[in-house]
Scaffold this active site. Sequence first.
Site, short mmCIF file in Angstrom:
data_model
loop_
_atom_site.label_atom_id
_atom_site.label_comp_id
_atom_site.label_asym_id
_atom_site.label_seq_id
_atom_site.Cartn_x
_atom_site.Cartn_y
_atom_site.Cartn_z
N GLU A 111 0.81 -1.21 0.00
CA GLU A 111 0.00 0.00 0.00
C GLU A 111 0.85 1.27 0.00
O GLU A 111 1.72 1.46 0.85
CB GLU A 111 -0.93 0.00 1.23
CG GLU A 111 -1.72 1.25 1.44
CD GLU A 111 -2.70 1.52 0.32
OE1 GLU A 111 -2.76 2.69 -0.13
OE2 GLU A 111 -3.40 0.58 -0.11
N THR A 156 -5.79 1.61 -5.60
CA THR A 156 -5.39 0.22 -5.41
C THR A 156 -6.16 -0.71 -6.33
O THR A 156 -5.59 -1.67 -6.88
CB THR A 156 -5.58 -0.21 -3.95
OG1 THR A 156 -4.82 0.63 -3.10
CG2 THR A 156 -5.14 -1.66 -3.74
N HIS A 195 -1.12 3.50 4.80
CA HIS A 195 -2.18 4.22 4.07
C HIS A 195 -2.39 5.58 4.72
O HIS A 195 -2.31 5.72 5.94
CB HIS A 195 -3.48 3.40 4.12
CG HIS A 195 -4.51 3.83 3.12
ND1 HIS A 195 -5.12 5.06 3.16
CD2 HIS A 195 -5.04 3.18 2.04
CE1 HIS A 195 -5.98 5.16 2.16
NE2 HIS A 195 -5.94 4.04 1.46
N ASP A 236 1.55 -0.22 -4.96
CA ASP A 236 0.33 -0.11 -5.77
C ASP A 236 0.12 1.26 -6.40
O ASP A 236 -0.34 1.38 -7.52
CB ASP A 236 -0.90 -0.53 -4.96
CG ASP A 236 -1.12 0.32 -3.70
OD1 ASP A 236 -0.27 1.17 -3.39
OD2 ASP A 236 -2.17 0.13 -3.04
N HIS A 237 0.48 2.34 -5.67
CA HIS A 237 0.32 3.70 -6.19
C HIS A 237 1.08 4.65 -5.28
O HIS A 237 1.68 4.23 -4.29
CB HIS A 237 -1.16 4.10 -6.28
CG HIS A 237 -1.92 3.95 -4.98
ND1 HIS A 237 -1.78 4.84 -3.92
CD2 HIS A 237 -2.79 3.01 -4.55
CE1 HIS A 237 -2.54 4.46 -2.92
NE2 HIS A 237 -3.16 3.34 -3.26
#
Length: 621
Positions: A245, A289, A404, A463-464
């Site tokens: 994440e 995600t 996150h 993921d990003h």
Amino acid sequence: MKGRRLKNSYLVLTWLTLTLKTYVVTRFAFSLEIENFMQDIILMLACGGSILFLLCLCLFGNKKGINSRIFITNLFLTILLYFNLIYYRFFNDFITIPVLFQTDNASDLGSSIISLLNPLDILLVLDLGLLVPLKKRFGEIKIKKRKILLYSLLVIAANLVLANIERPQLLTRSFDRNMLVKNLGVFNYQLYDAYLQTKTSMNRAFADSSQIGEIVNYTNAIKKPNNEDLEGIAKGKNVFVISMESTQNFVINEKIEGQDITPFLNSLIKSKDTYYFNNFYHQTGQGKTSDSEFLVENSLYGLPRGAVFFTHSQNTFKGLPSLLSQSGYSTAVFHANNESFWNRDVMYKSLGYHQYFSDEYYDITDENSIGWGLKDDIFFAQSMQYLRDLKQPFYAKFITLTNHFPFSLEEEDELISEWNSEDGTVNRYFTTVRYEDESLKKFFEMIKKEGLYENSIFILMGDHYGISSNHNEAMAQFLGKEITPFQETQLQKVPMIVHIPGINNGKTIKNISGQIDVKPSILNLLGVKDKTDVTFGSDLFTEYPDNFTVLRDGSFITEKYLYTKNRCYDKQTELEIDGQYCKQYAERAQKELNASDQVIYGDLLRFINQTGYISDRSVSN
């Protein structure tokens, strides 16, 4: 005459105050890069024209309710503006119609939304407090509504003419929402987005099999050959895909106060059993995600608006889990979150997953969770009981949560101290990345203890982005360089690590690549082929002189050039150069994104049957 002016004043006052706050928020709260006075004029016209037009609509109907309708419109537009402001603070993007339908996600945002609120936000509703008592004081409006409608349309027309002079072919760039809002304003952009949504809904109905034939020809032409030396090298082995994440590549091999931020990942990268891709970019859009998952498992791009997981979950897909199932693999997802978040409970079935271990399978308490859910180390530990029961070989995807936004962590879990900038978000980011790294180390130890390590391969991927461009000042301090558009794009690199125990010839691979390339790479390593598959990516391991990676916003990276925000950069000097150097690649990037969008919007994979033959089924199918 005085009475008439008074009666018209409520409309004028509402228009002025609403236009002013819309302009101020758009101009200063959004990172739109207003570069000259003409762009400022365009933005003013965009705000004033759209608001005048919408308020003008209130003049039609019962005369006694005009002021009330004006106030309600003001309230609605203020709420829409504020929702965009909150959304932009988190995603550095604007709301689209598909995003508005993702209401199931809102309940899971929790502390993330709270952290985005600002005391100054109260200024957005001050005019509403002023206009409530004035609504009854001012008489009903006496004005020629056709005249004011004409004025609003003239302003909108002037806005569109000047915007298209400043940015030709503006309305063809629906993926560049910053550009659209800068030239059309927030509210005209929302109307244009509604038009795009209507157009999108019609695409499937009018799609036919000839379109997928064109797509197949295109993907065959752009596809690079697979690395034959690695073909089938992991045949029959278990596959672990770990989605990390918000993990960006700039943390790899970096330190804070002399301490490694990612000591385990660093050691994994140095292993002779690891391939590390240091020029690997995330290519996600609004789906974040879920877009990352979609890219990896389909080798198709996410959409320019919304998330495929929501908007097209019932499409026909040739997902990686489905293809591996046909080769005898069991497939499962492990994610300690609400099963309906990002519509995963529906989409995972479309992708071919056999099992989805959501939050219902985990013992989640206040003590073992933080931020968005179960702490990563607890998540991995509790997942082992389900992992043991999976039939081998298996394809297992794990999605972490702790790293996150807003990057909260209890003091007892901090393995390194927060950084010392004035940006709390960036400061905390390093502590949660470090925690994630330690959790991964423990997970690998558990896998070895279970006897699964030697017969498995591991794909670990960010993921990003985690740190958006809203935090460029702190990032410039950390990196020791100005964050230009060139550097912003470079910060979209995420770690991509392929660990194959026993390979013994791992290395760092500098290919320009992205998430679109993961699916064909995994299939090649496993020796799995399917002639019915349609993919836009190529094998990561193939070193090719014309490597080319496209991001969802239309930016792209080649060996020599980087293009973003309508600017072309020389990668060697990091300086802006003449756009002609990037022109041919820009056309190719747009063609590739459009082709992938056609596949999704038209649900074109339904026209390919099991033999790979393109069917002539009617469009009603």
